[in-house]
Write an enzyme that holds these catalytic residues in place. Structure first.
Site, PDB file in Angstrom:
ATOM      1  N   ASP A 160       0.843  -1.198   0.000  1.00  0.00           N
ATOM      2  CA  ASP A 160       0.000   0.000   0.000  1.00  0.00           C
ATOM      3  C   ASP A 160       0.883   1.256   0.000  1.00  0.00           C
ATOM      4  O   ASP A 160       0.604   2.231  -0.702  1.00  0.00           O
ATOM      5  CB  ASP A 160      -0.911  -0.014   1.239  1.00  0.00           C
ATOM      6  CG  ASP A 160      -1.618  -1.345   1.375  1.00  0.00           C
ATOM      7  OD1 ASP A 160      -2.441  -1.660   0.505  1.00  0.00           O
ATOM      8  OD2 ASP A 160      -1.323  -2.096   2.326  1.00  0.00           O
ATOM      9  N   ARG A 163       2.357   1.708  -3.384  1.00  0.00           N
ATOM     10  CA  ARG A 163       1.307   2.192  -4.297  1.00  0.00           C
ATOM     11  C   ARG A 163       1.080   3.689  -4.087  1.00  0.00           C
ATOM     12  O   ARG A 163       0.917   4.451  -5.052  1.00  0.00           O
ATOM     13  CB  ARG A 163       0.004   1.432  -4.018  1.00  0.00           C
ATOM     14  CG  ARG A 163       0.026   0.000  -4.499  1.00  0.00           C
ATOM     15  CD  ARG A 163      -1.143  -0.797  -3.931  1.00  0.00           C
ATOM     16  NE  ARG A 163      -1.219  -2.114  -4.548  1.00  0.00           N
ATOM     17  CZ  ARG A 163      -1.944  -3.113  -4.084  1.00  0.00           C
ATOM     18  NH1 ARG A 163      -2.658  -2.965  -2.965  1.00  0.00           N
ATOM     19  NH2 ARG A 163      -1.974  -4.270  -4.712  1.00  0.00           N
ATOM     20  N   HIS A 188      -4.775  -3.434   6.299  1.00  0.00           N
ATOM     21  CA  HIS A 188      -4.555  -3.685   4.862  1.00  0.00           C
ATOM     22  C   HIS A 188      -5.904  -4.072   4.265  1.00  0.00           C
ATOM     23  O   HIS A 188      -6.211  -5.251   4.062  1.00  0.00           O
ATOM     24  CB  HIS A 188      -3.526  -4.794   4.642  1.00  0.00           C
ATOM     25  CG  HIS A 188      -3.439  -5.190   3.197  1.00  0.00           C
ATOM     26  ND1 HIS A 188      -2.963  -4.342   2.214  1.00  0.00           N
ATOM     27  CD2 HIS A 188      -3.819  -6.313   2.543  1.00  0.00           C
ATOM     28  CE1 HIS A 188      -3.039  -4.934   1.045  1.00  0.00           C
ATOM     29  NE2 HIS A 188      -3.570  -6.130   1.207  1.00  0.00           N
TER      30      HIS A 188
HETATM   31  N1  NAD Z   1      -0.794  -7.962   2.237  1.00  0.00           N
HETATM   32  C1  NAD Z   1      -0.780  -7.708   0.940  1.00  0.00           C
HETATM   33  O1  NAD Z   1      -0.442  -6.591   0.516  1.00  0.00           O
HETATM   34  C2  NAD Z   1      -1.184  -8.749  -0.074  1.00  0.00           C
HETATM   35  C3  NAD Z   1      -1.028  -8.480  -1.445  1.00  0.00           C
HETATM   36  C4  NAD Z   1      -1.365  -9.468  -2.376  1.00  0.00           C
HETATM   37  C5  NAD Z   1      -1.875 -10.682  -1.952  1.00  0.00           C
HETATM   38  N2  NAD Z   1      -2.037 -10.905  -0.617  1.00  0.00           N
HETATM   39  C6  NAD Z   1      -2.550 -12.187  -0.122  1.00  0.00           C
HETATM   40  O2  NAD Z   1      -1.502 -13.158  -0.168  1.00  0.00           O
HETATM   41  C7  NAD Z   1      -2.074 -14.450  -0.164  1.00  0.00           C
HETATM   42  C8  NAD Z   1      -1.407 -15.338  -1.207  1.00  0.00           C
HETATM   43  O3  NAD Z   1      -1.609 -14.828  -2.497  1.00  0.00           O
HETATM   44  P1  NAD Z   1      -1.192 -15.679  -3.804  1.00  0.00           P
HETATM   45  O4  NAD Z   1      -1.540 -14.851  -4.967  1.00  0.00           O
HETATM   46  O5  NAD Z   1       0.185 -16.204  -3.655  1.00  0.00           O
HETATM   47  O6  NAD Z   1      -2.235 -16.879  -3.678  1.00  0.00           O
HETATM   48  P2  NAD Z   1      -2.181 -18.297  -4.390  1.00  0.00           P
HETATM   49  O7  NAD Z   1      -3.559 -18.856  -4.258  1.00  0.00           O
HETATM   50  O8  NAD Z   1      -1.540 -18.210  -5.733  1.00  0.00           O
HETATM   51  O9  NAD Z   1      -1.202 -19.132  -3.475  1.00  0.00           O
HETATM   52  C9  NAD Z   1      -1.490 -19.453  -2.153  1.00  0.00           C
HETATM   53  C10 NAD Z   1      -0.720 -20.714  -1.820  1.00  0.00           C
HETATM   54  O10 NAD Z   1      -0.881 -20.952  -0.430  1.00  0.00           O
HETATM   55  C11 NAD Z   1      -0.997 -22.344  -0.261  1.00  0.00           C
HETATM   56  N3  NAD Z   1      -1.602 -22.624   1.038  1.00  0.00           N
HETATM   57  C12 NAD Z   1      -2.901 -22.580   1.395  1.00  0.00           C
HETATM   58  N4  NAD Z   1      -3.051 -22.957   2.668  1.00  0.00           N
HETATM   59  C13 NAD Z   1      -1.806 -23.226   3.137  1.00  0.00           C
HETATM   60  C14 NAD Z   1      -1.317 -23.670   4.383  1.00  0.00           C
HETATM   61  N5  NAD Z   1      -2.128 -23.946   5.396  1.00  0.00           N
HETATM   62  N6  NAD Z   1       0.014 -23.858   4.515  1.00  0.00           N
HETATM   63  C15 NAD Z   1       0.850 -23.623   3.494  1.00  0.00           C
HETATM   64  N7  NAD Z   1       0.432 -23.211   2.285  1.00  0.00           N
HETATM   65  C16 NAD Z   1      -0.874 -23.015   2.108  1.00  0.00           C
HETATM   66  C17 NAD Z   1      -1.826 -22.806  -1.445  1.00  0.00           C
HETATM   67  O11 NAD Z   1      -1.656 -24.193  -1.701  1.00  0.00           O
HETATM   68  C18 NAD Z   1      -1.237 -21.950  -2.566  1.00  0.00           C
HETATM   69  O12 NAD Z   1      -0.166 -22.592  -3.224  1.00  0.00           O
HETATM   70  C19 NAD Z   1      -3.574 -14.232  -0.388  1.00  0.00           C
HETATM   71  O13 NAD Z   1      -4.209 -14.295   0.874  1.00  0.00           O
HETATM   72  C20 NAD Z   1      -3.642 -12.817  -0.939  1.00  0.00           C
HETATM   73  O14 NAD Z   1      -4.902 -12.231  -0.685  1.00  0.00           O
HETATM   74  C21 NAD Z   1      -1.699  -9.967   0.314  1.00  0.00           C
HETATM   75  O1  LMR Z   2      -5.616 -10.355  -2.436  1.00  0.00           O
HETATM   76  C1  LMR Z   2      -6.278  -9.311  -2.279  1.00  0.00           C
HETATM   77  O2  LMR Z   2      -7.444  -9.301  -1.821  1.00  0.00           O
HETATM   78  C2  LMR Z   2      -5.690  -7.984  -2.686  1.00  0.00           C
HETATM   79  C3  LMR Z   2      -4.313  -7.790  -2.104  1.00  0.00           C
HETATM   80  O3  LMR Z   2      -4.340  -7.757  -0.722  1.00  0.00           O
HETATM   81  C4  LMR Z   2      -3.700  -6.519  -2.640  1.00  0.00           C
HETATM   82  O4  LMR Z   2      -3.676  -5.507  -1.929  1.00  0.00           O
HETATM   83  O5  LMR Z   2      -3.268  -6.528  -3.811  1.00  0.00           O
END
Ligand code: NAD
Ligand code: LMR
Length: 328
Positions: A160, A163, A188
């Protein structure tokens, strides 16, 4: 003398963020160019094979700093002796899922991970939660790791922050490097508050250099809803930019933030700025001697107060909900 390797655990290693993150960790961008790393990749059993594929690719890069890769679905092994834990894997919200169901499902992930960190991680462990809802997932993990200092549990608002830097740089037509003291407050989520009242551009306050309507009606919602806009455009949530922010967060935590600037991170509140103690909320922070410190003494006007309070109220609601579910 050669440095000892640092153990870095990445959960959700076979996911999108994992794929964008692991190569950068192995190349030295997480901890610096002199620090060897050993990777521990945690996945659910169905995704272990995919993680093994990523590990093969990591091997094929022949990174000089990469001293080993373990792949497992076992929490105790994944966190054994870990120094840096990046908790990326989480349960995403699916159609028809209520907020309580989402918190419950993530509690099923972050509660045992908190316990495993408590029981197996190294004494100096640092935890960054990326998986959403990141602040509350971090709270769950922290509450289940009573032997680890609470300050070691953080959640990511650096994306954030980055961004917000880019949006402001575009508006003022300046390089990002000319912007100092950006702040993200709160959760977030779409309630987060990107604050330009303390941000400096060319030595002047950013809020004075933009129209108030732009700040209120364009800047704040664009930053706060950027995650949703990326999902809409890509059909998947941000991955490379999220991995980049995770690298920035940990690098600064370990190596310190530059003098004369600060960054944003969600860390356990000590009551500063009226944020209830213990909530994992985003603040303006500096890192000194390997510890985050909240920047003190900023004046908060009525506009900012209202925005911070709204996001903090959401965090308090999430905390109450996970308390009710017995997760903290
Ligand atoms: N904080 C931020 O700024 C931010 C930004 C983008 C995404 N995210 C979050 O990050 C997370 C991951 O995003 P992504 O695009 O990599 O998702 P994704 O679905 O591509 O990958 C998630 C992975 O986590 C694994 N997983 C699920 N449960 C698990 C567990 N108990 N132990 C270990 N691994 C496990 C899944 O098998 C999968 O491979 C999501 O929750 C997304 O919303 C946060
Ligand atoms: O995975 C989401 O819900 C959005 C992510 O947290 C982001 O800020 O890009």
């Amino acid at each position: 003398m050669a440095k000892a390797p640092v153990n870095v655990t990445v959960t959700g290693a076979a996911g999108q963020i994992g794929y964008a993150l692991l190569f950068r960790i192995a190349s030295g961008q997480l901890l610096g160019p002199d620090t060897p790393v050993k990777l521990r990749l945690l996945e659910i059993p169905q995704a272990v094979k995919a993680a093994e594929g990523t590990a093969m690719e990591l091997e094929d890069c022949a990174f000089p700093l990469l001293q080993g890769i373990d792949i497992t679905d076992d929490l105790a092994k994944a966190f054994d002796g870990t120094n840096v834990a990046l908790l990326v894997g989480a349960r995403p919200r699916t159609k028809g899922m209520e907020r309580g169901d989402l918190l419950q499902a993530n509690g099923g992930i972050f509660k045992p991970q908190g316990r495993a960190i408590n029981d197996h991680a190294a004494d100096d462990v640092r935890v960054l939660v990326v998986g959403n809802p990141a602040n509350t997932n971090a709270l769950i993990a922290q509450a289940n790791a009573p032997d680890v200092p609470a300050e070691r549990f953080t959640a990511m608002t650096r994306l954030d922050h980055n961004r917000a830097l880019s949006q402001l740089a575009g508006k003022l037509q300046v390089p990002v490097s000319e912007i100092r003291k950006m702040t993200i407050w709160g959760n977030h989520s779409a309630t987060q508050y990107p604050d330009l009242f303390h941000t400096e551009v060319n030595g002047k306050t950013a809020a004075e250099q933009v129209e108030q309507e732009w700040l209120r009606d364009t800047f704040i919602p664009t930053v706060a809803k950027r995650g949703a806009a990326i999902i809409e455009a890509r059909g998947a949530s941000s991955a490379a930019s999220a991995a980049n922010a995770a690298i920035d967060h940990v690098f600064d935590w370990v190596n310190g933030t530059p003098e004369g600037d600060w960054t944003s991170a969600a860390i356990p509140s000590d009551g500063s700025y009226g944020v209830p103690e213990g909530l994992i909320s985003s603040f303006p922070v500096v890192s000194r001697d390997g510890r985050w410190e909240i920047v003190q003494g900023l004046e908060i006007d009525a506009f900012s107060r209202e925005k911070i309070d709204a996001s903090v109220a959401e965090l308090a609601e999430e905390r109450d909900a996970v308390k009710e579910l017995g997760l903290v």
